[in-house]
Design a protein around this motif. Structure first.
Motif, PDB file in Angstrom:
ATOM      1  N   TRP A   1      31.603  94.201  98.033  1.00 33.10           N
ATOM      2  CA  TRP A   1      30.011  93.629  98.221  1.00 33.10           C
ATOM      3  C   TRP A   1      29.768  92.147  97.375  1.00 33.10           C
ATOM      4  O   TRP A   1      29.332  91.191  97.724  1.00 33.10           O
ATOM      5  CB  TRP A   1      28.855  94.240  97.502  1.00 33.10           C
ATOM      6  CG  TRP A   1      28.943  95.818  97.891  1.00 33.10           C
ATOM      7  CD1 TRP A   1      29.766  96.288  98.913  1.00 33.10           C
ATOM      8  CD2 TRP A   1      28.152  96.798  97.256  1.00 33.10           C
ATOM      9  NE1 TRP A   1      29.428  97.603  99.057  1.00 33.10           N
ATOM     10  CE2 TRP A   1      28.521  97.975  97.993  1.00 33.10           C
ATOM     11  CE3 TRP A   1      27.281  96.819  96.345  1.00 33.10           C
ATOM     12  CZ2 TRP A   1      28.120  99.208  97.540  1.00 33.10           C
ATOM     13  CZ3 TRP A   1      26.722  98.161  95.875  1.00 33.10           C
ATOM     14  CH2 TRP A   1      27.243  99.299  96.671  1.00 33.10           C
ATOM     15  N   ARG A   2      30.659  92.059  96.323  1.00 35.78           N
ATOM     16  CA  ARG A   2      30.546  91.044  95.458  1.00 35.78           C
ATOM     17  C   ARG A   2      31.104  89.947  95.884  1.00 35.78           C
ATOM     18  O   ARG A   2      30.970  88.881  95.396  1.00 35.78           O
ATOM     19  CB  ARG A   2      31.365  91.532  94.000  1.00 35.78           C
ATOM     20  CG  ARG A   2      30.652  92.767  93.439  1.00 35.78           C
ATOM     21  CD  ARG A   2      30.454  92.637  91.990  1.00 35.78           C
ATOM     22  NE  ARG A   2      29.684  93.820  91.694  1.00 35.78           N
ATOM     23  CZ  ARG A   2      29.916  94.966  90.747  1.00 35.78           C
ATOM     24  NH1 ARG A   2      30.867  94.783  90.233  1.00 35.78           N
ATOM     25  NH2 ARG A   2      29.169  95.797  90.656  1.00 35.78           N
TER      26      ARG A   2
ATOM     27  N   ARG B   1      40.097  93.682  99.093  1.00 35.52           N
ATOM     28  CA  ARG B   1      41.050  94.694  98.461  1.00 35.52           C
ATOM     29  C   ARG B   1      41.146  94.172  96.976  1.00 35.52           C
ATOM     30  O   ARG B   1      41.862  93.315  96.694  1.00 35.52           O
ATOM     31  CB  ARG B   1      42.376  94.511  99.144  1.00 35.52           C
ATOM     32  CG  ARG B   1      42.266  95.355 100.293  1.00 35.52           C
ATOM     33  CD  ARG B   1      43.351  96.371 100.312  1.00 35.52           C
ATOM     34  NE  ARG B   1      43.862  96.213 101.638  1.00 35.52           N
ATOM     35  CZ  ARG B   1      44.931  97.009 101.969  1.00 35.52           C
ATOM     36  NH1 ARG B   1      45.587  97.608 101.082  1.00 35.52           N
ATOM     37  NH2 ARG B   1      45.137  96.907 103.276  1.00 35.52           N
TER      38      ARG B   1
ATOM     39  N   HIS C   1      34.854  94.624 102.599  1.00 35.99           N
ATOM     40  CA  HIS C   1      35.527  94.983 101.471  1.00 35.99           C
ATOM     41  C   HIS C   1      36.777  94.039 101.099  1.00 35.99           C
ATOM     42  O   HIS C   1      37.607  93.392 101.772  1.00 35.99           O
ATOM     43  CB  HIS C   1      36.225  96.165 101.734  1.00 35.99           C
ATOM     44  CG  HIS C   1      35.409  97.212 101.953  1.00 35.99           C
ATOM     45  ND1 HIS C   1      35.506  98.468 101.977  1.00 35.99           N
ATOM     46  CD2 HIS C   1      34.057  97.169 102.182  1.00 35.99           C
ATOM     47  CE1 HIS C   1      34.605  99.277 102.002  1.00 35.99           C
ATOM     48  NE2 HIS C   1      33.482  98.516 102.514  1.00 35.99           N
TER      49      HIS C   1
ATOM     50  N   ILE D   1      36.802  99.732  94.749  1.00 33.41           N
ATOM     51  CA  ILE D   1      37.021 100.332  96.187  1.00 33.41           C
ATOM     52  C   ILE D   1      36.130  99.556  97.097  1.00 33.41           C
ATOM     53  O   ILE D   1      36.764  99.066  98.078  1.00 33.41           O
ATOM     54  CB  ILE D   1      36.372 101.649  96.123  1.00 33.41           C
ATOM     55  CG1 ILE D   1      35.582 101.925  95.071  1.00 33.41           C
ATOM     56  CG2 ILE D   1      36.976 102.253  96.832  1.00 33.41           C
ATOM     57  CD1 ILE D   1      34.643 103.130  95.281  1.00 33.41           C
ATOM     58  N   CYS D   2      35.016  99.541  96.984  1.00 32.40           N
ATOM     59  CA  CYS D   2      34.149  99.334  97.706  1.00 32.40           C
ATOM     60  C   CYS D   2      33.284  98.367  97.172  1.00 32.40           C
ATOM     61  O   CYS D   2      32.921  97.244  97.932  1.00 32.40           O
ATOM     62  CB  CYS D   2      33.362 100.321  98.301  1.00 32.40           C
ATOM     63  SG  CYS D   2      34.294 101.668  98.871  1.00 32.40           S
ATOM     64  N   VAL D   3      32.978  98.348  96.028  1.00 38.18           N
ATOM     65  CA  VAL D   3      32.066  97.654  95.401  1.00 38.18           C
ATOM     66  C   VAL D   3      32.274  96.181  95.454  1.00 38.18           C
ATOM     67  O   VAL D   3      31.503  95.026  95.765  1.00 38.18           O
ATOM     68  CB  VAL D   3      31.524  98.147  94.206  1.00 38.18           C
ATOM     69  CG1 VAL D   3      30.597  97.212  93.427  1.00 38.18           C
ATOM     70  CG2 VAL D   3      31.124  99.453  94.204  1.00 38.18           C
TER      71      VAL D   3
ATOM     72  N   TYR E   1      26.461  95.305 103.946  1.00 38.42           N
ATOM     73  CA  TYR E   1      27.031  95.252 102.655  1.00 38.42           C
ATOM     74  C   TYR E   1      26.328  94.722 101.528  1.00 38.42           C
ATOM     75  O   TYR E   1      25.875  95.239 100.535  1.00 38.42           O
ATOM     76  CB  TYR E   1      28.652  95.244 102.474  1.00 38.42           C
ATOM     77  CG  TYR E   1      29.450  96.484 102.705  1.00 38.42           C
ATOM     78  CD1 TYR E   1      29.469  97.436 101.963  1.00 38.42           C
ATOM     79  CD2 TYR E   1      30.008  96.313 104.002  1.00 38.42           C
ATOM     80  CE1 TYR E   1      30.181  98.666 102.360  1.00 38.42           C
ATOM     81  CE2 TYR E   1      30.969  97.824 104.326  1.00 38.42           C
ATOM     82  CZ  TYR E   1      30.883  98.837 103.510  1.00 38.42           C
ATOM     83  OH  TYR E   1      31.535  99.730 103.990  1.00 38.42           O
TER      84      TYR E   1
ATOM     85  N   HIS F   1      41.169  95.763  92.916  1.00 35.24           N
ATOM     86  CA  HIS F   1      41.851  96.680  92.084  1.00 35.24           C
ATOM     87  C   HIS F   1      40.825  97.294  91.498  1.00 35.24           C
ATOM     88  O   HIS F   1      40.002  97.062  90.885  1.00 35.24           O
ATOM     89  CB  HIS F   1      42.761  95.988  91.154  1.00 35.24           C
ATOM     90  CG  HIS F   1      43.639  94.796  91.611  1.00 35.24           C
ATOM     91  ND1 HIS F   1      44.671  94.738  92.272  1.00 35.24           N
ATOM     92  CD2 HIS F   1      43.115  93.439  91.537  1.00 35.24           C
ATOM     93  CE1 HIS F   1      44.896  93.742  92.619  1.00 35.24           C
ATOM     94  NE2 HIS F   1      43.868  92.717  92.308  1.00 35.24           N
ATOM     95  N   GLY F   2      40.845  98.764  91.870  1.00 38.36           N
ATOM     96  CA  GLY F   2      39.920  99.631  91.215  1.00 38.36           C
ATOM     97  C   GLY F   2      39.400 100.571  92.038  1.00 38.36           C
ATOM     98  O   GLY F   2      39.169 100.283  93.003  1.00 38.36           O
ATOM     99  N   LEU F   3      39.203 101.793  91.642  1.00 40.81           N
ATOM    100  CA  LEU F   3      39.027 103.069  92.649  1.00 40.81           C
ATOM    101  C   LEU F   3      37.677 102.558  92.789  1.00 40.81           C
ATOM    102  O   LEU F   3      37.282 102.017  94.099  1.00 40.81           O
ATOM    103  CB  LEU F   3      38.296 104.158  91.455  1.00 40.81           C
ATOM    104  CG  LEU F   3      37.800 105.148  92.371  1.00 40.81           C
ATOM    105  CD1 LEU F   3      38.092 105.384  93.827  1.00 40.81           C
ATOM    106  CD2 LEU F   3      37.296 106.332  91.575  1.00 40.81           C
ATOM    107  N   ILE F   4      36.980 102.049  92.305  1.00 41.31           N
ATOM    108  CA  ILE F   4      35.915 101.456  92.090  1.00 41.31           C
ATOM    109  C   ILE F   4      35.696 100.298  92.854  1.00 41.31           C
ATOM    110  O   ILE F   4      34.938  99.895  93.634  1.00 41.31           O
ATOM    111  CB  ILE F   4      35.891 101.339  90.880  1.00 41.31           C
ATOM    112  CG1 ILE F   4      36.496 102.558  90.639  1.00 41.31           C
ATOM    113  CG2 ILE F   4      34.630 101.296  90.385  1.00 41.31           C
ATOM    114  CD1 ILE F   4      36.319 103.362  91.630  1.00 41.31           C
TER     115      ILE F   4
ATOM    116  N   ILE G   1      24.065 103.915  97.771  1.00 40.62           N
ATOM    117  CA  ILE G   1      24.954 103.601  99.171  1.00 40.62           C
ATOM    118  C   ILE G   1      25.838 104.620  99.408  1.00 40.62           C
ATOM    119  O   ILE G   1      26.721 105.131  98.249  1.00 40.62           O
ATOM    120  CB  ILE G   1      25.586 102.168  98.938  1.00 40.62           C
ATOM    121  CG1 ILE G   1      24.724 101.150  98.534  1.00 40.62           C
ATOM    122  CG2 ILE G   1      26.340 101.763 100.202  1.00 40.62           C
ATOM    123  CD1 ILE G   1      23.436 100.949  99.140  1.00 40.62           C
TER     124      ILE G   1
END
Ligand SMILES: Cc1ncc(COP(=O)(O)O)c(C=O)c1O
Lengths: 440, 80
Positions: free
Chosen positions: A433-434, A421, A419, A428-430, A143, A423-426, A153
């Motif tokens: 990575w952060r 967990r 991942h 989501i996965c991103v 990731y 909050h955010g659809l988003i 991605i």
């Protein structure tokens, strides 16, 4: 002033709540002495190690240690420089030769860790306008490699052949594509259907990278990994591996037959902008890799251990991550983090160390007690381990069985490794990575 | 060509099975905040949307989508 650390508050609170129950912090264990690949002194107590990646027990191999000591004498303690400047010594070249022999491939490139190998290779070869298609349960380093590069991605459901195929077919045919897979997924110890996935990837014009970190040395006829075992290694473009598991040292690598592979030594930033590993580590690694080519007796014993432990734990009533033993990793699924931590502590009190793994490192929000076997665990030790599990479980029967329902095979889990967990659809996965606290 | 309200309704239909709390859906409804979806749910839902419209919503795109309205706009663009 905004405290930049406020984003960690939920984790800090979770951790404090856990420690308030009185359990030992599972993430700050210190080994005071290491007696062998399978035994260490922890908290003054002799402890069987069942949570290392020392699959082939090479850490204490006489030849491996001797090679390292000799290199200390011959080359000094460190390299003080990058591989592309003053950091390539004879042992660095030699270990790359050993890897080419081991995998029977044309090119081998050694990085400081496996993490950096994934980071470097993935971020460098997939650029703007290219697509990376990866299993959603991929390791954090995969990731992070995606995050570091400029490619688009696309994730697909864990080990789901059809989900991979559908996504490949939906991408622009002319775009560059890299499919990233793992041989063994290290959280549950399950194996990927590489043969099918590699075939489908090739049919759809993608290059394929397989991370074989957890299979080197004992899966496949020559120990080259799951791709070798399933007969598709010739169609894999890049294999990523690490020295920190079966090889028993530290370092990462990529092997490939791509004719232009060597150019990566100039353009791959995690290779260029960091110091080369110490020569002692390289010499030990080269010796270890060569010894792994001839380790078939040890391999057989490791598989025996894996089967015995899997059956034994199942007979004791534990819920396991795979229906059959597929690798040297046997994951015990716990109902939640608190129960997992309690069982972990009870095992440690019995003199048994396993890995406590929890989200976001784990798929589907699971808490796992991950057991990884070593070829140096004796048959008696494995029986002893089962006895310790039984006694630790008896201190609280509830711990034994997890109400967690888990489907085996394809289309199992979801979210995962890299991942967080958030909050955010988003998210989501991103955010994944952060932001990785506890990736595997 | 699907128009926007048609798209919104289709997405509403797809969200419903995952809308365990029965949250009212409008353009501004957020997946994380209002629907309280975790990463597992998000993954299942995204796969559902992708299969329904035969599209790929990359993670890069997903990172920019926080509300149902933003999702509708993104999917409209992708099916065009
Ligand atoms: C699948 C996978 N890839 C890469 C790595 C990274 O290896 P290393 O410890 O050499 O950084 C690991 C180990 O944590 C892993 O499990």
């Amino acid at each position: 002033m905004t405290d930049l650390f406020s984003k960690f508050d939920p984790l800090i609170q979770q951790r404090e709540a856990l420690l308030a129950t009185g359990v030992t912090d599972p993430f700050s264990l210190v080994m005071e002495k290491v007696l062998s690949p399978t035994v260490a002194i922890c908290n003054g107590k002799e402890t069987i190690l069942l949570g290392t990646y020392n699959y082939m027990g090479m850490t204490f191999d006489d030849d491996v240690i001797a090679a390292g000591k000799q290199a200390y004498d011959d080359f000094g303690a460190g390299t003080t420089g990058s591989r592309v400047l003053n950091g390539t010594f004879d042992p660095h070249r030699d270990v790359e030769t050993a890897l080419r022999e081991f995998y029977d491939m044309d090119h081998a490139m050694v990085f400081s860790t496996g993490y950096q190998a994934n980071l470097g290779i993935i971020s460098t070869i997939a650029g703007k306008g290219d697509y990376i298609i990866l299993d959603i349960d991929s390791h954090a380093s995969i990731y992070d490699g995606c995050k570091m590069g400029d490619a688009e991605i696309v994730a697909f459901r864990h080990n789901d052949i059809e989900a991979l195929e559908k996504r490949l077919k939906r991408l622009p045919p002319e775009a560059g594509k890299l499919v990233v897979l793992e041989g063994v997924y290290s959280m549950l110890g399950d194996v990927a259907p590489l043969k099918e996935m590699v075939r489908i990837s090739k049919e759809n014009g993608a290059m394929v990278l397989v991370d074989e970190a957890h299979s080197m040395g004992f899966i496949g006829e020559h120990g080259r990994g799951v791709a070798e075992e399933q007969g598709c290694i010739d169609d894999v473009d890049f294999i990523i591996g690490t020295f920190s598991k079966s090889v028993g040292t530290v370092g990462g690598f990529c092997v490939s037959n791509h004719p232009k592979f060597e150019i990566l030594r100039l353009v791959c930033r995690p290779y260029v902008f960091t110091a080369a590993l110490p020569p002692s580590v390289m010499a030990s690694s080269a010796t270890s890799v060569r010894k792994l080519m001839h380790g078939s007796n040890k391999r057989a014993h490791l598989w025996e251990n894996s089967k015995t432990l899997h059956k034994g734990l199942r007979d004791l009533g534990f819920t396991l991550g795979t229906e059959t033993p597929q690798s040297a990793i046997i994951a015990v699924i716990m109902p939640d983090l608190e129960k997992g931590a309690m069982m972990w502590e009870a095992l440690l009190a019995e003199g048994l160390y396993v890995n406590l793994a929890r989200p976001p490192a784990t798929p589907a929000g699971m808490t796992l007690l991950r057991c990884s076997l070593c070829a140096e665990h004796s048959a008696e030790q494995v029986q002893d381990i089962l006895g310790r599990f039984e006694r630790a479980g008896e201190s609280d029967r509830d711990h034994l069985t997890a109400p967690f329902t888990h489907n085996f095979g394809t289309s199992t889990s979801a979210a995962t490794s890299g991942h967080l967990r958030c909050h955010g659809l988003i998210s989501i996965c991103v955010p994944a990575w952060r932001f990785i606290f506890h990736a595997r | 060509m699907t128009d926007r309200s048609e798209m919104f309704d289709k997405l509403k239909g797809l969200i419903e099975p995952f809308n365990k709390k029965g949250v009212d859906l409008n353009d501004a409804t957020t997946f994380a905040g209002d629907l309280e979806w975790d990463s597992l749910t998000v993954m299942d839902f995204v796969a559902e949307v992708e299969d329904t419209f035969d599209i790929v919503i990359t993670m890069n795109m997903q990172a920019e989508i926080e509300t149902v309205g933003q999702l509708a706009d993104a999917v409209l663009k992708l099916v065009d």
